[in-house]
Design a protein around this motif. Structure first.
Motif, PDB file in Angstrom:
ATOM      1  N   ARG A 971     -26.355  50.212  -0.813  1.00 43.50           N
ATOM      2  CA  ARG A 971     -26.555  51.503  -1.486  1.00 43.50           C
ATOM      3  C   ARG A 971     -26.401  52.664  -0.502  1.00 43.50           C
ATOM      4  O   ARG A 971     -25.879  53.718  -0.861  1.00 43.50           O
ATOM      5  CB  ARG A 971     -27.942  51.529  -2.138  1.00 43.50           C
ATOM      6  CG  ARG A 971     -28.080  50.569  -3.303  1.00 43.50           C
ATOM      7  CD  ARG A 971     -29.462  50.634  -3.942  1.00 43.50           C
ATOM      8  NE  ARG A 971     -29.583  49.668  -5.039  1.00 43.50           N
ATOM      9  CZ  ARG A 971     -29.158  49.915  -6.273  1.00 43.50           C
ATOM     10  NH1 ARG A 971     -28.640  51.086  -6.571  1.00 43.50           N
ATOM     11  NH2 ARG A 971     -29.271  48.983  -7.216  1.00 43.50           N
ATOM     12  N   GLN A 972     -26.864  52.476   0.725  1.00 35.71           N
ATOM     13  CA  GLN A 972     -26.708  53.552   1.699  1.00 35.71           C
ATOM     14  C   GLN A 972     -25.257  53.736   2.096  1.00 35.71           C
ATOM     15  O   GLN A 972     -24.779  54.858   2.263  1.00 35.71           O
ATOM     16  CB  GLN A 972     -27.549  53.234   2.946  1.00 35.71           C
ATOM     17  CG  GLN A 972     -27.404  54.277   4.049  1.00 35.71           C
ATOM     18  CD  GLN A 972     -28.265  53.968   5.237  1.00 35.71           C
ATOM     19  OE1 GLN A 972     -29.415  54.359   5.270  1.00 35.71           O
ATOM     20  NE2 GLN A 972     -27.716  53.258   6.206  1.00 35.71           N
ATOM     21  N   SER A 973     -24.513  52.618   2.229  1.00 39.60           N
ATOM     22  CA  SER A 973     -23.107  52.707   2.647  1.00 39.60           C
ATOM     23  C   SER A 973     -22.233  53.247   1.524  1.00 39.60           C
ATOM     24  O   SER A 973     -21.199  53.877   1.792  1.00 39.60           O
ATOM     25  CB  SER A 973     -22.604  51.331   3.086  1.00 39.60           C
ATOM     26  OG  SER A 973     -23.376  50.845   4.160  1.00 39.60           O
ATOM     27  N   LEU A 974     -22.616  52.977   0.250  1.00 38.43           N
ATOM     28  CA  LEU A 974     -21.837  53.459  -0.901  1.00 38.43           C
ATOM     29  C   LEU A 974     -22.671  54.517  -1.628  1.00 38.43           C
ATOM     30  O   LEU A 974     -23.050  54.358  -2.778  1.00 38.43           O
ATOM     31  CB  LEU A 974     -21.507  52.292  -1.835  1.00 38.43           C
ATOM     32  CG  LEU A 974     -20.732  51.120  -1.222  1.00 38.43           C
ATOM     33  CD1 LEU A 974     -20.567  49.997  -2.242  1.00 38.43           C
ATOM     34  CD2 LEU A 974     -19.368  51.574  -0.710  1.00 38.43           C
ATOM     35  N   SER A 975     -22.947  55.611  -0.949  1.00 40.05           N
ATOM     36  CA  SER A 975     -23.827  56.635  -1.499  1.00 40.05           C
ATOM     37  C   SER A 975     -23.111  57.987  -1.554  1.00 40.05           C
ATOM     38  O   SER A 975     -22.053  58.193  -0.950  1.00 40.05           O
ATOM     39  CB  SER A 975     -25.093  56.742  -0.643  1.00 40.05           C
ATOM     40  OG  SER A 975     -24.755  57.134   0.668  1.00 40.05           O
ATOM     41  N   ARG A 976     -23.707  58.868  -2.280  1.00 40.53           N
ATOM     42  CA  ARG A 976     -23.139  60.213  -2.374  1.00 40.53           C
ATOM     43  C   ARG A 976     -23.168  60.958  -1.040  1.00 40.53           C
ATOM     44  O   ARG A 976     -22.212  61.700  -0.743  1.00 40.53           O
ATOM     45  CB  ARG A 976     -23.890  61.002  -3.461  1.00 40.53           C
ATOM     46  CG  ARG A 976     -23.647  60.439  -4.859  1.00 40.53           C
ATOM     47  CD  ARG A 976     -23.971  61.438  -5.933  1.00 40.53           C
ATOM     48  NE  ARG A 976     -23.565  60.936  -7.250  1.00 40.53           N
ATOM     49  CZ  ARG A 976     -23.357  61.706  -8.311  1.00 40.53           C
ATOM     50  NH1 ARG A 976     -23.536  63.020  -8.229  1.00 40.53           N
ATOM     51  NH2 ARG A 976     -22.992  61.174  -9.462  1.00 40.53           N
TER      52      ARG A 976
END
Length: 1261
Positions: A971-976
């Motif tokens: 989630r951190q790597s694919l975040s806004r």
């Protein structure tokens, strides 16, 4: 006579010591791992690394056996049968071949060494088994018995002739010549006969030297003379003979021999005459028969006891002698009348009989040994010259009459012949001694006891003759009967045959009663042992009779049937009379007087006797329910087995290092556990229970134990797994890896935002997941071994009618804690997040369920299912708590739910929303519980389904933890924030040349367009996008290279240590999590509430789908990874479809949503599916079938996707709420209609009446 005549029984003799110890026909198999442990132990002994086996002879024998052990044929044979007896016999054969050639072992010394080494080998097997887990107790007990039987005896039998023999030879060697027993021939013969070490024999002779003197020997002879003159029982008196002539003949001969012996001893040692009393009352005839031996020995000590044969020594103790504490000094006291002897044992005839028996058995064993070739001649008398000399010497010293000597020898040979240990030719050889003695002494002059013994031998010998011996007489009888003359006396013959039949039965009953009385008189607390020994006697006698008399006598009298018909009912009656005592003795404490193994051995033997009775006496009526008699013992064994399961699980886990042992990736504990579970199943099936229904009930009870063990194993492994996945800082520190992805993660993380530390997986965690996966296969093997479906069918079709019971029915609730929403932070800051977990507690405050913790979320999803068994309505308090690092966890909110069987009696799954309340903050959101119920049954399929459910849930929970640990970093790597950072990449001054150098060939294969990529055309009324200056694919990929590196590091561990099945499931779940994260990056979740989430720009959307494409290609790995059809699943297509609607106008989206919803509602709503029953998961076959049906479910409508996009648009909340309420209402109405229709059609019988629902418990707790 050639040794070949003995070959028929040689093999039986060699293995009799093992066969006699077996309880049943089947041998206990040793564990497969024993061969590996034994191989290492033998290698260490052969190389001199084992100090416990440092003897050179032992090492040499072990080395030879090790060579045979390493051969492929031997190992293949051992792996196939896994018989411990076969293994011991193999070693015994090698030890015999090695030691018989050893020059340092004189005479028969190699035989003693063979026994010693076999005992050492058995002890070594026992030590090896101690290193293994869950070894069968029966196997350990059997090895202990073998070792006890093979080890040198430290206590004597009750014969007592050992010491007498030693005494005799202690006076045969003068002190001036030698004090060593090696120079005493008779002492050495006795030592070899009883397998006594020379050192022990030397110590015994030295101890008796002061007692066994020449003076004592002369005193014994003078006592015999005085007894004769005084009419004492020994050595003989008038009452022992039938006439005065016979008495006078024997007395004259006996006193003459005694006098000659004393004169000979005193002539060699004149001092004896001075020390002996002058008035001894004896007669010294000058003529008479010559003694059989006149060799006189020298004296030793001085002190004398009343009877050396009655004293306890290293070699033996006589329990039949009367204790006489009177001692006699060196003064010349009067010789006393009675049995006051030093060299003569009490009851000399009994000791003499035992001596002959020992000598015969020893010489027979020697004849059957490999040392004697088949062509060697062996005497028909069996006895070897040393033993003949020893027997004659003892007979002379113990004053055994010649009449008893020849009669006793004939009786012993007869018994050996009846056991098929010697051929028929030995009988005439023994009869020659009788014939020769009768020529010198007519039968009228024999002692009465000896003549009666000879007569009984003759009478008993006739029925036991073989058919071939009496065949000529049978031919004559047939001729007489065929002549027709005998028909005149047919009535008389019938009466005589009837009398013969009655007599046979009477004798059979008498024999049984005497034998049973003898067995029961033997001291001991094991009440089953006499019965077991009696079954052996009955079966052995029946087989011998059947072998010798295969046809009825004179075509009428069936001897075997008469004996069996008379004796077996007596045994059954005795067994029934012992029922109470047997049961009490088998239940009295942890180590009962009657071991349960003996009870089951008694069951097998009784079953064999009943089969024999049915075969030989088919017309006989024997009312006995074998299964009903032994059923309480099986129930107790099942209870004991159930109590041991906890120990099995703990022992298996405690001994496990959780290291992969094979390509399947599981460790030893799961194999050890299922070996322990498989053992009672095999034991129960090997009983071959007579009642099929009772056996099915036993297996049902055992399946409950298996389910219990599986549940405990799952919980224990999950606890260890959770400890590894959530380590305490003091227990475990994450290894610090100086990899590039960690540095890139730090650079690309927005300053001021909380950083997620990536979690590195441990191989032990993977092995634990593999164990659960392997358990499913092993449990399926147990399912097939028990034949569960057949057992269930037997109970259903063959069981007795179930009586009406007043017991409460039990119900199994499956409570799935799905999710919570609208949770309100407890802190004053509205942006605070919660670390929540859920607990379910009963009315007494006992916690029944606790979920894992979901971190930093106000809409957590747990997706955990738990089983709760109830027999009445149960109120549960559902609490959501915020985990605190220190101190108590804060309560976010709580609510109550009642598990009422009446409410869930439709056996369907119900979604229950509970509004959460907090005493301090009021409404705190709500939680979704998915509840279903099924009846809990005492059913074998139910228990196996429950066990599979435990395994499946443990597997799912552990996989979920794997994903939960990876999810934060995904989630951190694919975040806004990463999107924003990427768009502002120019301001960060990134080195793109370096980035290009770090991209691997695998990632470059994903660059550019791909023909297989899903392409969705834009609608015609959609404006063409005005794309800003686009980033290159290398720049877009560089933003998530830390995620790829993280996958490289951790997926490599998973790929290495997980099994193929577990690896595929984990990879697919990681891929599903990626799809969920991508979806959450684009649109918010579906809800009636408005969302603060803003739509992404066109450039950001393009970047997100580029990321999706790169990740898809990464998991595809050019065809070596997950197949494309699995990657591009329904969820993937739903995510890709977001791109279609993302830029549509709000009104257009609303119109399309209404159209999609109407189309969805027009379609027939399927009947709500039944609960996922335990029965649908009872084996791997039913589980696979259910998965197949699940894959065929209908795809989801796009209406939900459109509503989620509308949540990001202004003024759409009312529209979304209206659509959701309409959809919920219509679906609920159709479900109720379908349920009512189904209930009317099925006419389901009413459930058991449930108690009233208790009041709502207080929320104070």
């Amino acid at each position: 006579m050639s040794k070949r005549s003995y070959d028929s029984s040689a093999h039986e003799k060699r293995i009799s010591k093992y066969r006699d110890l077996r309880d049943g026909s089947k041998s206990v198999k040793f564990p497969e791992k024993l061969l590996k442990v034994l191989e290492q132990r033998l290698q260490n002994i052969a190389m001199g690394k084992d100090a416990a086996y440092s003897d050179q002879l032992t090492r040499r024998t072990m080395a030879v056996f090790y060579g045979q052990f390493m051969g492929d044929p031997f190992r293949k044979q051992m792996k196939e049968n896994r018989s411990i007896e076969e293994l011991i016999l193999m070693f015994a054969s090698q030890a015999t071949s090695v030691l018989r050639k050893e020059p340092t072992l004189a005479d028969d010394g190699w035989k003693v060494e063979v026994n010693n080494q076999i005992a050492q080998f058995v002890r070594m097997l026992r030590d090896c088994l101690k290193t293994l887990s869950h070894v069968s107790p029966e196997l350990n007990s059997r090895l202990d018995m073998y070792h006890a039987k093979l080890a040198p005896s430290q206590s004597s039998n009750d014969s007592g002739y050992d010491s007498a023999s030693a005494s005799r030879d202690s006076i045969s060697t003068q002190p001036s010549i030698s004090q060593s027993v090696s120079d005493m021939p008779f002492v050495m013969i006795v030592a070899r006969l009883f397998k006594i070490p020379e050192s022990a024999m030397q110590s015994e002779v030295d101890r008796m030297r002061k007692t066994c003197t020449e003076k004592a020997a002369v005193t014994d002879l003078k006592t015999c003379l005085k007894n004769i003159n005084s009419g004492a029982p020994f050595p003989g008196r008038r009452e022992d003979f039938s006439s005065d002539t016979a008495w006078n003949h024997w007395r004259t001969q006996e006193t003459s021999i005694l006098s000659q012996l004393m004169v000979a001893m005193m002539s060699l040692n004149p001092e004896l005459a001075k020390s002996m009393p002058s008035d001894n009352g004896s007669v010294y005839p000058t003529s008479g028969a010559r003694p059989s031996s006149t060799r006189i020995d020298s004296p030793g000590g001085a002190k004398r006891h009343t009877s050396i044969g009655s004293r306890h020594s290293f070699f033996g103790a006589a329990d039949e002698s009367e204790e006489n504490d009177g001692d006699e000094g060196d003064d010349d006291e009067e010789i006393r009348v009675g049995h006051n002897f030093t060299f003569i044992p009490p009851n000399p005839k009994k000791f003499y009989r035992r001596l002959i028996e020992y000598c015969l058995v020893t010489d027979l064993e020697f004849m059957f040994s490999p040392e004697v070739d088949d062509a060697d001649e062996v005497p028909l008398s069996i006895l070897s010259p040393p033993h003949v000399e020893l027997i004659n010497e003892c007979a002379m010293r113990w004053r055994i009459n010649h009449t008893y000597r020849v009669t006793c020898f004939l009786d012993q040979i007869k018994q050996l012949y009846e056991r098929s240990d010697v051929p028929m030719e030995c009988i005439p050889e023994a009869l020659q001694g009788i014939t020769k003695l009768l020529q010198d002494l007519e039968i009228d002059k024999w002692p009465i006891h000896d003549s009666e013994l000879l007569a009984s031998i003759y009478v008993d010998a006739l029925p036991n003759l073989k058919v071939s011996v009496v065949q000529p007489y049978l031919t004559i009888l047939d001729h007489v009967r065929e002549s027709g003359l005998i028909e005149r006396f047919e009535a008389d013959i019938s009466a005589r045959l009837a009398d013969l039949t009655t007599r046979i039965q009477d004798v059979s009953v008498q024999y049984y009663q005497e034998k049973m009385h003898t067995l029961q008189a033997t001291p001991g607390v094991n009440r089953a042992l006499p019965l077991l020994l009696m079954t052996d006697e009955l079966e052995k006698a029946a087989k011998q009779l059947d072998k010798r008399f295969p046809d009825p006598l004179v075509g009428v009298v069936d001897l075997v049937s008469l004996v069996v018909e008379a004796q077996v009912p007596l045994f059954i009656s005795e067994l029934q009379n012992s029922s109470k005592r047997l049961y009490e003795s088998s239940m009295n404490g942890p180590t009962p007087d009657v071991p349960i193994q003996d009870i089951f051995s008694l069951y097998r033997r009784t079953q064999a006797l009943l089969s024999m009775y049915k075969a030989f006496a088919p017309q006989g009526q024997l009312e006995f329910d074998l299964g009903q008699f032994f059923m309480p013992y099986v129930h107790q064994w099942l209870v004991d087995t159930d109590n041991k399961t906890g120990q099995w699980v703990q022992a298996a886990i405690a001994a496990d290092k959780f290291e992969a042992e094979n390509t399947e990736g599981h460790s030893a504990s799961i194999v050890d556990l299922f070996d322990s579970l498989r053992s009672p199943i095999s034991f129960l099936q090997d009983l071959e229970w007579s009642d099929e229904y009772q056996e099915a009930r036993f297996l049902t009870s055992l399946s409950k134990t298996i389910s219990k063990a599986i549940e405990q194993y799952c919980r224990s492994v999950e606890e260890l797994f959770m400890t590894e996945m959530f380590p305490r800082p003091a227990d475990y520190l994450q290894p610090q890896k100086s990899s590039a992805w960690l540095e890139k993660a730090k650079l690309l993380t927005t300053t001021g935002e909380k950083k997620v530390e990536p979690f590195n997986f441990r191989p032990e965690s993977c092995v634990k997941l593999n164990n659960v996966e392997a358990a499913r296969k092993l449990l399926d093997n147990l399912y097939n071994q028990i034949q569960v479906d057949k057992v269930a069918d037997t109970i259903a079709n063959h069981g007795p009618p179930v009586p009406d019971k007043n017991e409460r029915a039990r119900f199994l609730f499956a409570v799935k804690i799905v999710m919570a929403e609208d949770l309100i932070p407890l802190d004053s800051s509205p942006s605070s997040l919660l670390d929540t977990f859920v607990t379910l507690s009963d009315e007494a405050g006992n916690r029944l369920v606790k979920t894992r913790t979901i971190y930093e979320s106000l809409s957590p999803r747990w997706e955990e299912t738990h089983d709760i068994s109830v027999d009445k309505p149960l109120w549960l308090m559902c609490s959501i708590r915020d985990r605190a690092l220190v101190g108590q966890h804060d309560v976010v909110g709580r609510s109550f739910i009642c598990l009422n069987p009446k409410e869930f009696g439709d056996f369907l799954t119900h979604d229950v929303w509970l509004n959460l309340e907090n005493t301090n903050h009021g409404h705190q959101g709500r939680i979704l519980l998915r509840i279903s119920m099924e009846g809990e049954k005492d059913d074998v399929q139910f228990y196996f389904g429950r066990a599979f459910r435990f395994l499946k849930r443990s597997e799912g929970d552990m996989m979920r933890i794997f994903i939960d640990k990876m999810s934060p970093y995904i989630r951190q790597s694919l975040s806004r924030p990463i999107l924003k950072t990427l768009i502002k990449a120019g301001s960060l001054g990134l080195d793109y040349n370096r980035a290009l150098g770090n991209v691997t060939a695998l990632y470059r294969s994903a660059l550019g367009s791909n023909a297989s990529e899903v392409q969705i055309p834009l609608p015609q009324n959609e404006k063409s996008r005005v794309r800003p200056e686009e980033l290159t694919d290398v720049e877009i990929e560089r933003a998530i290279i830390p995620l790829f590196d993280y996958f490289d590091a951790n997926l490599h561990i998973l790929n290495t240590y997980l099994s193929e099945t577990a690896k595929d499931m984990v990879m697919m779940r990681v891929w599903k999590e990626i799809l969920v994260v991508i979806e959450g990056l684009l649109i918010p979740p579906l809800s009636k509430l408005s969302s603060d989430m803003k739509p992404l720009s066109d450039k950001e959307v393009d970047i997100v789908f580029k990321w999706l494409k790169f990740l898809r290609d990464y998991f595809y790995a050019e065809g070596e990874g997950i197949p494309l059809e699995k990657l591009q699943n329904q969820k993937y297509r739903d995510v890709v479809s977001i791109r279609l609607y993302y830029d549509w106008h709000t009104d257009t989206l609303m119109e399309e949503c209404v159209r999609a919803m109407q189309q969805s509602l027009r379609e027939a709503v399927p009947v709500k599916k039944r609960v996922k029953s335990v029965y649908n998961q009872r084996n791997l076959g039913t589980i696979k079938e259910r998965k197949k049906v699940k894959k065929e479910e209908k795809e989801v409508s796009n209406g939900e996707t459109i509503m989620r996009i509308l949540r990001m648009r202004p003024n759409t909340q009312e529209f979304i709420t209206q659509q959701l309420e309409m959809m919920t209402t219509v679906q609920a109405e159709r479900e109720r209609a379908q349920v009512d229709k189904q209930q009317r059609r099925s006419q389901r019988p009413r459930q058991a009446e449930s108690p009233e629902v208790p009041p709502l418990p207080s929320a104070a707790s």
